[in-house]
Design an enzyme around this catalytic site. Structure first.
Site, PDB file in Angstrom:
ATOM      1  N   ASP A 106       0.829  -1.214   0.000  1.00 61.62           N
ATOM      2  CA  ASP A 106       0.000   0.000   0.000  1.00 61.62           C
ATOM      3  C   ASP A 106       0.862   1.263   0.000  1.00 61.62           C
ATOM      4  OD1 ASP A 106      -2.522  -0.957  -0.081  1.00 61.62           O
ATOM      5  OD2 ASP A 106      -3.001  -0.605   2.023  1.00 61.62           O
ATOM      6  N   LYS A 134      -3.836   3.566  -3.517  1.00 59.42           N
ATOM      7  CA  LYS A 134      -4.706   4.431  -4.326  1.00 59.42           C
ATOM      8  C   LYS A 134      -3.930   5.161  -5.410  1.00 59.42           C
ATOM      9  CE  LYS A 134      -7.924   5.315  -0.658  1.00 59.42           C
ATOM     10  NZ  LYS A 134      -7.594   5.922   0.612  1.00 59.42           N
ATOM     11  N   MET A 153      -7.739   9.950   9.233  1.00 56.89           N
ATOM     12  CA  MET A 153      -8.270  10.520   7.987  1.00 56.89           C
ATOM     13  C   MET A 153      -9.063  11.798   8.261  1.00 56.89           C
ATOM     14  SD  MET A 153      -9.362   7.022   6.004  1.00 56.89           S
ATOM     15  CE  MET A 153      -9.483   5.860   7.362  1.00 56.89           C
TER      16      MET A 153
HETATM   17  N1  SAH Z   1      -4.281   0.871   8.928  1.00 55.45           N
HETATM   18  C1  SAH Z   1      -3.696   2.172   9.202  1.00 55.45           C
HETATM   19  C2  SAH Z   1      -4.685   3.294   8.957  1.00 55.45           C
HETATM   20  C3  SAH Z   1      -5.040   3.458   7.498  1.00 55.45           C
HETATM   21  S1  SAH Z   1      -6.146   4.786   7.234  1.00 55.45           S
HETATM   22  C4  SAH Z   1      -3.186   2.187  10.637  1.00 55.45           C
HETATM   23  O1  SAH Z   1      -3.493   1.277  11.412  1.00 55.45           O
HETATM   24  O2  SAH Z   1      -2.460   3.108  10.981  1.00 55.45           O
HETATM   25  C5  SAH Z   1      -5.046   6.058   6.741  1.00 55.45           C
HETATM   26  C6  SAH Z   1      -4.931   7.093   7.824  1.00 55.45           C
HETATM   27  O3  SAH Z   1      -4.070   6.619   8.855  1.00 55.45           O
HETATM   28  C7  SAH Z   1      -4.321   8.412   7.392  1.00 55.45           C
HETATM   29  O4  SAH Z   1      -5.273   9.252   6.773  1.00 55.45           O
HETATM   30  C8  SAH Z   1      -3.860   8.963   8.711  1.00 55.45           C
HETATM   31  O5  SAH Z   1      -4.934   9.494   9.459  1.00 55.45           O
HETATM   32  C9  SAH Z   1      -3.382   7.702   9.420  1.00 55.45           C
HETATM   33  N2  SAH Z   1      -1.941   7.475   9.240  1.00 55.45           N
HETATM   34  C10 SAH Z   1      -1.349   6.452   8.625  1.00 55.45           C
HETATM   35  N3  SAH Z   1      -0.008   6.544   8.718  1.00 55.45           N
HETATM   36  C11 SAH Z   1       0.242   7.661   9.428  1.00 55.45           C
HETATM   37  C12 SAH Z   1       1.419   8.302   9.899  1.00 55.45           C
HETATM   38  N4  SAH Z   1       2.648   7.806   9.664  1.00 55.45           N
HETATM   39  N5  SAH Z   1       1.286   9.434  10.621  1.00 55.45           N
HETATM   40  C13 SAH Z   1       0.077   9.942  10.904  1.00 55.45           C
HETATM   41  N6  SAH Z   1      -1.075   9.382  10.498  1.00 55.45           N
HETATM   42  C14 SAH Z   1      -0.991   8.257   9.770  1.00 55.45           C
END
Ligand code: SAH
Length: 247
Positions: free
Chosen positions: A35, A56, A168
């Site tokens: 991803d 995406k 998000m």
């Molecule tokens: N499965 C992922 C979440 C995916 S949804 C998890 O458990 O972290 C995607 C969202 O995750 C982004 O829009 C943001 O809000 C958050 N996100 C993912 N990686 C991030 C990072 N390194 N720092 C801050 N937010 C993050």
């Protein structure tokens, strides 16, 4: 034949936050579907592998989820070991549950491997304890983004007394702010907005519920970011929050 799909959480970005089990899965993989939000550095654990980018921005805009499902199925039917590598944890806003279900319904052997979710990593990297005796007795993880535009129960979130971690949320800051204020959350509730958690380019912006959209704008907050809303997000909380000795 070791045909199987591992649905693996790659953690929030720092390659050292990968679990040992994730490393083992990557070593065994013939194919890795990766991803957008996964740090490609974790691929150094792979041996002889085909890497396919399926995020995406990865070029499969039309029915991407269906495309990814079928790709995994096709490779397992060829006897391959597939690792589906997702940012954070595969089952926290990561579609791990629906992918596992789809594959199992078709007889595919699936194993889920936890990753450290961005909300946990972001808070910890900013020295914010999501639970704290006498201050926060729980954590609620929510997404501000829904496919069906269904609404969150803002009153329950505002009154629940738990720390809120919003995924998000960058594009919805004004709505989140307004809804929580309308639902009765205090205007000076501390907020931390953490961008690129756990990566060298991590940035954090401390604010309050009332000011968060202005402060985020001035800070030029960008996705990926998480919001931590609650007393534990106070700027110098570690030093300032008095933990009751008896709690
Ligand atoms: N499965 C992922 C979440 C995916 S949804 C998890 O458990 O972290 C995607 C969202 O995750 C982004 O829009 C943001 O809000 C958050 N996100 C993912 N990686 C991030 C990072 N390194 N720092 C801050 N937010 C993050």
């Amino acid at each position: 034949m070791n045909a199987k799909v591992w649905l693996v959480g790659a953690g929030p970005g720092d390659p050292e936050l990968l679990t040992l089990k994730a490393v083992r899965a990557l070593r065994e993989a013939d194919v890795v579907l990766i991803d957008d939000l996964v740090n490609p550095q974790v691929l150094e654990h792979c041996l002889d592998v085909r890497v396919i980018t399926v995020g995406k921005r990865g070029g499969c805009r039309s029915t991407p989820q269906d495309f990814i499902h079928r790709l995994m199925l096709r490779y397992t039917r060829q006897g391959k070991c597939v690792v589906r590598l997702k940012g954070g944890d595969p089952c926290i806003f990561g579609r791990g549950g629906e992918e596992a279900l789809w594959l199992r319904e078709r007889g595919v052997d699936v194993e889920l491997v936890n990753g450290i979710t961005a909300g946990l990593a972001g808070a910890t990297n900013c020295d914010i304890p999501l639970t704290l005796r006498g201050v926060s007795r729980g954590v609620t993880l929510v997404t501000a983004h829904t496919q069906d535009d269904s609404s969150l129960n803002w009153r329950a979130l505002a009154e629940g007394g738990t720390t809120l971690v919003v995924y998000m949320g960058v594009a919805k800051l004004e709505e989140i702010r307004q809804q929580l204020l309308n639902a009765g959350m205090v205007a000076d509730m501390p907020v931390a907005m953490i961008e690129n958690a756990s990566l060298p380019q991590q940035r954090e912006c401390r604010s309050t519920l009332a000011r968060m959209h202005w402060d985020a704008q001035a800070f030029a907050l960008k996705s990926p970011a998480i919001l931590v809303i609650g007393s534990v997000a106070a700027a110098a909380q570690a030093a300032c929050i008095a933990v009751p000795a008896s709690a």
